[in-house]
Motif scaffolding. Sequence first.
Motif, short mmCIF file in Angstrom:
data_model
loop_
_atom_site.label_atom_id
_atom_site.label_comp_id
_atom_site.label_asym_id
_atom_site.label_seq_id
_atom_site.Cartn_x
_atom_site.Cartn_y
_atom_site.Cartn_z
N PRO C 156 -2.41 9.65 -0.13
CA PRO C 156 -3.13 10.52 0.79
C PRO C 156 -2.57 11.94 0.82
O PRO C 156 -1.36 12.11 0.76
CB PRO C 156 -2.91 9.85 2.15
N PRO C 157 -3.42 12.96 0.90
CA PRO C 157 -4.87 12.83 0.76
C PRO C 157 -5.25 12.93 -0.70
O PRO C 157 -4.71 13.73 -1.44
CB PRO C 157 -5.38 14.06 1.51
N SER C 158 -6.20 12.11 -1.13
CA SER C 158 -6.62 12.15 -2.53
C SER C 158 -8.13 11.98 -2.63
O SER C 158 -8.81 11.72 -1.64
CB SER C 158 -5.93 11.03 -3.32
N TYR C 159 -8.62 12.11 -3.86
CA TYR C 159 -10.03 11.84 -4.13
C TYR C 159 -10.24 10.42 -4.66
O TYR C 159 -11.34 10.04 -4.99
CB TYR C 159 -10.59 12.87 -5.12
N ASP C 160 -9.14 9.65 -4.77
CA ASP C 160 -9.23 8.31 -5.37
C ASP C 160 -9.45 7.23 -4.32
O ASP C 160 -8.75 6.21 -4.30
CB ASP C 160 -7.95 8.00 -6.14
#
Lengths: 262, 262, 262
Positions: C156-160
């Motif tokens: 976090p934070p991620s796009y996954d």
Amino acid sequence: MKFNNRNVYVSPNAKIGRGVRIGDNAVIYENVEIGDNSVICNDSVIGEPLSSYYNDPKYENPPTIIEPDAIIRSHSIIYANCRIGKSFNSGHRVTIRENTVIGEHCSLGTLSDLEGDVTIGNYCRLHSNVHISQTSSLGNFVWMYPFSVMTNDPYPPSYDIKGGYIGDYTQVCVHAVILAGVQVGENCLIGANSVVNRKVPAFSLAMGDPIKIVKDLRKYVVMGKGKPYPWMTRFDRGMPWQGIGYEAWAKQERKNAPPRTL
Amino acid sequence: MKFNNRNVYVSPNAKIGRGVRIGDNAVIYENVEIGDNSVICNDSVIGEPLSSYYNDPKYENPPTIIEPDAIIRSHSIIYANCRIGKSFNSGHRVTIRENTVIGEHCSLGTLSDLEGDVTIGNYCRLHSNVHISQTSSLGNFVWMYPFSVMTNDPYPPSYDIKGGYIGDYTQVCVHAVILAGVQVGENCLIGANSVVNRKVPAFSLAMGDPIKIVKDLRKYVVMGKGKPYPWMTRFDRGMPWQGIGYEAWAKQERKNAPPRTL
Amino acid sequence: MKFNNRNVYVSPNAKIGRGVRIGDNAVIYENVEIGDNSVICNDSVIGEPLSSYYNDPKYENPPTIIEPDAIIRSHSIIYANCRIGKSFNSGHRVTIRENTVIGEHCSLGTLSDLEGDVTIGNYCRLHSNVHISQTSSLGNFVWMYPFSVMTNDPYPPSYDIKGGYIGDYTQVCVHAVILAGVQVGENCLIGANSVVNRKVPAFSLAMGDPIKIVKDLRKYVVMGKGKPYPWMTRFDRGMPWQGIGYEAWAKQERKNAPPRTL
């Protein structure tokens, strides 16, 4: 959240900006100023009187200011004597008690509960069900995840209330507990279900109950995926460096006089 | 929480005491008795019918009694067949389900959830987001902190529901779990994030998952600050010994015939 | 939850089945279809517009379908583009965000929060204060207890973003955390306060932070009480094998063509 103007109470003394939409069954007290283009969804209460209202016949409700472009979702309660920076976004049933100051571009998730005397910087993201006790504070770009909590009483119950502090860019995972008065540095990652009982240096991965400092995040490489932390070079949605990249933004920030902490 | 008398429903059969104030959009059912000088804030529902209401055409809503001087904050729901002692104070969005008995001078924080068939003594303080499952009970002067929970099912899902018990003066810190049927003694301190899976003797500091009995609190001295527990000699706000001191109050209590457990 | 028809808004385009009761202050949007004999309690909002509503002038609210015999308790919010199977039962202040599909005979406890893009099978029971993040999914007959949470972000934070999965018949105890993308097998018991950071094989008792696989539940015997897990032979309330026994029901299910996963 349609706006049918049913059962809405807006005090004639409230200052309502241009383009503000107010949902059904909402209540806006006389001490409230709402910035342009904000949305206050249904069943919300803005400017809720403090406890002394119930007993003090001379009670005067101190002002609450919501800066422009807020979206406050339904059933939320924001007390008197708060200031909430522009482009604020909340989930449903948020509670923000008195004397709370929130910076710009922040969001609070559904059921989040700020217990009052809380200070939050800019671009913070608190997810659902985050609980922040009185006198706690957050820097900028701090993210907190569901059921994380900041406490403020070292020997409960006591009169020695002292909230903790969470530094810029730090991520606090689900179910983590920050104990009373603890300082968490910048750019940390606090693991799920941790109990943070002592100071955490910047760039730490801290996990466990009580926490251990597991890694220096600057050296933390995930195989095949590069370096996940600090996270700012790989994530930009809603952040001020969106589109230009964190390094370029940070350079520009440093150049801009006067010097600032952000 | 101003009182504009908008969209309020009070059954003509409800018994409303003198000086009671009822907030906008509140609902008071016919089975409810509200004591003098109480405040029922906006959007609350008092006397909520039990599940059988939805199917049983002969359903009669059993009585709920709120004793004098209550402040019940907004969006709270109190079911039928509850009894709540005088000087009760709640946060917002509290849920109190059926067959719950709460003593005098208690408070429940925002989003607290008493699941029904719960018994709570006098002068208890439950903070935000405390969850108490059915058939659990608390003594007097018990404090519980956010996200603490009492469970009631030893082998979920089962029919062997049995709530636990927390003894007088005990403090249950944030995120602690009291497992089904467990007895926690008087004057204990249950640490943050603990899982209490077995009986805890009086005066214990218990911590961990599962708990260990770490200390006898009577011997627990914090350097330079004296003995923090039992806490009653150093904290009196809102307690019956306020102003006179715990020892003097306890002595007076012991003298007062007939003998009582308080 | 009496039905006085006060301050109710039902869009003329909503499809309301026979025998539906709608509580005071409720809002039913134009995109909603409510099945026969359902109860929508007071202050609920069904068909809540998605975020894009606030900015997109051409926004059209996608349909939400509540199948027959639902009881949705007060102050609940169900977004647009959800489908909820027959005989659904909720507590108070439930939030169900967009693109959520819930099977038949499910229940959600008070304050539960489904964050959207969630898929839930049949006969699941989520108790109070369960939090399910986006893209998570549950099989059939899954039970989750208060403050348990499924997360969806590994860094976090991620796009996954990737929610986890919980298999049929599994029990997830209070305060357990299922980390992003983790698969929990069928017939497991996840202990209170666990952090599930990796795949859990079917029939596991998993406990701890991080979890250890403590036992194969098929070999788990409690002295004097027989074998508690799998639980289906000793508990049937509200289950499709109620009255006939699990073995008879399962046999009958297997016989019924076409083959199905249930």
